[in-house]
Design a protein around this motif. Structure first.
Motif, PDB file in Angstrom:
ATOM      1  N   GLU A  26      36.505  41.136  20.824  1.00  0.00           N
ATOM      2  CA  GLU A  26      36.509  41.266  22.279  1.00  0.00           C
ATOM      3  C   GLU A  26      37.462  40.290  22.960  1.00  0.00           C
ATOM      4  N   ARG A  27      38.395  39.738  22.205  1.00  0.00           N
ATOM      5  CA  ARG A  27      39.426  38.899  22.813  1.00  0.00           C
ATOM      6  C   ARG A  27      40.795  39.411  22.364  1.00  0.00           C
ATOM      7  N   PRO A  28      41.780  39.313  23.243  1.00  0.00           N
ATOM      8  CA  PRO A  28      43.096  39.865  22.899  1.00  0.00           C
ATOM      9  C   PRO A  28      43.814  39.042  21.834  1.00  0.00           C
ATOM     10  N   THR A  29      44.764  39.678  21.183  1.00  0.00           N
ATOM     11  CA  THR A  29      45.643  38.979  20.247  1.00  0.00           C
ATOM     12  C   THR A  29      46.790  38.340  21.019  1.00  0.00           C
ATOM     13  N   LEU A  30      47.133  37.112  20.640  1.00  0.00           N
ATOM     14  CA  LEU A  30      48.243  36.386  21.254  1.00  0.00           C
ATOM     15  C   LEU A  30      49.407  36.353  20.257  1.00  0.00           C
ATOM     16  N   VAL A  31      50.570  36.834  20.675  1.00  0.00           N
ATOM     17  CA  VAL A  31      51.774  36.831  19.841  1.00  0.00           C
ATOM     18  C   VAL A  31      52.759  35.832  20.429  1.00  0.00           C
ATOM     19  N   PHE A  32      53.245  34.902  19.596  1.00  0.00           N
ATOM     20  CA  PHE A  32      54.128  33.829  20.046  1.00  0.00           C
ATOM     21  C   PHE A  32      55.529  33.995  19.446  1.00  0.00           C
ATOM     22  N   LEU A  33      56.547  33.908  20.316  1.00  0.00           N
ATOM     23  CA  LEU A  33      57.953  33.963  19.901  1.00  0.00           C
ATOM     24  C   LEU A  33      58.620  32.648  20.298  1.00  0.00           C
ATOM     25  N   HIS A  34      59.100  31.907  19.319  1.00  0.00           N
ATOM     26  CA  HIS A  34      59.657  30.569  19.531  1.00  0.00           C
ATOM     27  C   HIS A  34      61.078  30.605  20.084  1.00  0.00           C
ATOM     28  N   GLU A  46      42.795  35.497  18.212  1.00  0.00           N
ATOM     29  CA  GLU A  46      43.652  35.822  17.080  1.00  0.00           C
ATOM     30  C   GLU A  46      45.090  35.551  17.516  1.00  0.00           C
ATOM     31  N   CYS A  47      45.783  34.701  16.771  1.00  0.00           N
ATOM     32  CA  CYS A  47      47.146  34.319  17.121  1.00  0.00           C
ATOM     33  C   CYS A  47      48.115  34.746  16.021  1.00  0.00           C
ATOM     34  N   VAL A  48      49.255  35.264  16.440  1.00  0.00           N
ATOM     35  CA  VAL A  48      50.316  35.650  15.528  1.00  0.00           C
ATOM     36  C   VAL A  48      51.568  34.877  15.927  1.00  0.00           C
ATOM     37  N   LEU A  49      52.021  33.980  15.051  1.00  0.00           N
ATOM     38  CA  LEU A  49      53.188  33.144  15.304  1.00  0.00           C
ATOM     39  C   LEU A  49      54.322  33.641  14.404  1.00  0.00           C
ATOM     40  N   VAL A  50      55.390  34.135  15.008  1.00  0.00           N
ATOM     41  CA  VAL A  50      56.435  34.842  14.277  1.00  0.00           C
ATOM     42  C   VAL A  50      57.680  33.974  14.111  1.00  0.00           C
ATOM     43  N   ASP A  51      58.292  34.047  12.930  1.00  0.00           N
ATOM     44  CA  ASP A  51      59.648  33.525  12.744  1.00  0.00           C
ATOM     45  C   ASP A  51      60.624  34.622  13.137  1.00  0.00           C
ATOM     46  N   LEU A  52      61.366  34.417  14.216  1.00  0.00           N
ATOM     47  CA  LEU A  52      62.377  35.397  14.603  1.00  0.00           C
ATOM     48  C   LEU A  52      63.425  35.537  13.495  1.00  0.00           C
ATOM     49  N   PRO A  53      64.056  36.696  13.363  1.00  0.00           N
ATOM     50  CA  PRO A  53      65.145  36.845  12.390  1.00  0.00           C
ATOM     51  C   PRO A  53      66.187  35.742  12.557  1.00  0.00           C
ATOM     52  N   GLY A  54      66.629  35.200  11.434  1.00  0.00           N
ATOM     53  CA  GLY A  54      67.583  34.096  11.469  1.00  0.00           C
ATOM     54  C   GLY A  54      66.934  32.735  11.580  1.00  0.00           C
ATOM     55  N   PRO A  92      46.866  46.785  23.075  1.00  0.00           N
ATOM     56  CA  PRO A  92      47.608  45.882  23.963  1.00  0.00           C
ATOM     57  C   PRO A  92      47.372  44.421  23.581  1.00  0.00           C
ATOM     58  N   PHE A  93      48.395  43.612  23.696  1.00  0.00           N
ATOM     59  CA  PHE A  93      48.305  42.206  23.296  1.00  0.00           C
ATOM     60  C   PHE A  93      48.982  41.325  24.329  1.00  0.00           C
ATOM     61  N   VAL A  94      48.760  40.020  24.186  1.00  0.00           N
ATOM     62  CA  VAL A  94      49.380  39.017  25.040  1.00  0.00           C
ATOM     63  C   VAL A  94      50.640  38.524  24.340  1.00  0.00           C
ATOM     64  N   LEU A  95      51.768  38.597  25.026  1.00  0.00           N
ATOM     65  CA  LEU A  95      53.050  38.208  24.436  1.00  0.00           C
ATOM     66  C   LEU A  95      53.547  36.937  25.111  1.00  0.00           C
ATOM     67  N   ILE A  96      53.803  35.917  24.300  1.00  0.00           N
ATOM     68  CA  ILE A  96      54.189  34.595  24.803  1.00  0.00           C
ATOM     69  C   ILE A  96      55.502  34.189  24.160  1.00  0.00           C
ATOM     70  N   GLY A  97      56.509  33.877  24.976  1.00  0.00           N
ATOM     71  CA  GLY A  97      57.807  33.516  24.428  1.00  0.00           C
ATOM     72  C   GLY A  97      58.405  32.310  25.126  1.00  0.00           C
ATOM     73  N   SER A  98      59.045  31.455  24.340  1.00  0.00           N
ATOM     74  CA  SER A  98      59.691  30.255  24.860  1.00  0.00           C
ATOM     75  C   SER A  98      61.207  30.361  24.706  1.00  0.00           C
ATOM     76  N   SER A  99      61.943  30.093  25.769  1.00  0.00           N
ATOM     77  CA  SER A  99      63.400  30.012  25.724  1.00  0.00           C
ATOM     78  C   SER A  99      64.009  31.310  25.171  1.00  0.00           C
ATOM     79  N   LEU A 100      64.682  31.266  24.035  1.00  0.00           N
ATOM     80  CA  LEU A 100      65.190  32.493  23.418  1.00  0.00           C
ATOM     81  C   LEU A 100      64.052  33.482  23.193  1.00  0.00           C
TER      82      LEU A 100
END
Length: 293
Positions: free
Chosen positions: A44-52, A73-81, A113-121
């Motif tokens: 009953e809580r959304p997933t948070l996706v983080f893009l560095h 639930e958190c998903v922390l992704v390594d962007l390509p490169g 639907p999820f929560v999308l969080i991104g910093s800078s790039l």
């Protein structure tokens, strides 16, 4: 980077993953492999996706952000490169290409639907994704996002780009300290051995950072600016008062173009407010998610 440096930094990453319940996972696609950290789901809580941001990784969000895995639930992704993600040498690493690389990954890994969080790039990439897939993003949080044009850049970064230089990346302890002076209001102090290990890690990533910067410039430094009116998700834009990378005055420009957004200035912080004032940033994110629809 020598084995001692790898051991020091690798051990710290493993400790933080264990502390907050993250597990390393891999997603294989046609062009390469995306690495990501995923925590335990919370009903009953959304997933948070983080893009560095540029030159960072999934393991560099800091303890305040990573502690959000205790409640979401958190998903922390390594962007390509970046980080442990591996992509073909001929791949393009501009923000639109990075967004395209995430499409299949997010469709497969994150349900509903999820929560999308991104910093800078990562903020630029997150904004592009939200503009294209409004039904997938319930809430969008942008932390000093890139892609808002030359006028958004701080004077130091503008001057370096105009000279054909880059303001990102480092290869030595001195270059790292200079970079930290640009990114932080109060640069962290680390012991000499740790500083050497971190500089060695930066050196190993330096060429990739320059390539990503060049790909970004080729796509256009204002790639996100024209997409802002298409972002209909509930949006929170957070900026550090003393950000020298992207000027916090850009926030007002964004809010004029975003249909459903609010802004927040974090005092006494620079470009990496989520590191310098982590508790304030995470509290703002939590409040925003729980009170907006």
């Amino acid at each position: 980077m020598n084995k001692v440096d790898q051991l020091l930094l690798g051990t710290l990453r493993l400790v933080h993953r264990w502390q907050f319940g993250f597990k390393l996972r891999l997603h294989t696609a046609e062009q390469g492999r995306l690495a990501y950290l995923k925590s335990t789901p919370h009903k009953e809580r959304p997933t948070l996706v983080f893009l560095h941001g540029l030159g960072a990784s999934k393991d560099q969000w800091g303890t305040a952000v990573m502690s959000m895995a205790r409640d979401y639930e958190c998903v922390l992704v390594d962007l390509p490169g970046h980080g442990e993600s591996l992509y073909e040498p001929f791949s393009d690493f501009g923000p639109q290409s990075l967004m395209s690389a995430l499409e299949g990954f997010l469709e497969t890994v994150v349900k509903g639907p999820f929560v999308l969080i991104g910093s800078s790039l990562g903020g630029c990439v997150a904004g592009l994704y939200a503009a294209k897939y409004p039904q997938r993003v319930s809430h969008l949080i942008l932390l000093s996002p890139a892609g808002l044009g030359m006028k958004s850049l701080g004077p130091i970064l503008q001057a370096r780009l105009q000279r054909g230089q880059t303001g990102f990346g480092y290869r030595t302890v001195r270059e790292m300290q200079r970079f930290w002076g640009l990114v932080y209001k109060r640069p962290p102090k680390v012991r000499s051995r740790w500083a050497q290990a971190m500089a060695a890690s930066g050196k190993s990533r330096f060429n990739a950072v320059q390539r990503i910067t060049n790909d970004f410039r080729r796509e256009g430094l204002d790639v996100l600016l024209e997409r802002l009116p298409s972002i209909v998700s509930s949006t929170l834009v957070i900026w550090g008062r003393h950000d020298q990378v992207f000027l916090h005055g850009t926030l007002d420009v964004m809010l004029e173009d975003l249909p459903n957004a609010r802004g927040l200035i974090i005092e006494d912080s620079g470009h990496a407010a989520y590191l310098e004032r982590g508790r304030e940033v995470t509290a703002a994110i939590t409040e925003f998610i729980s009170t907006t629809h």
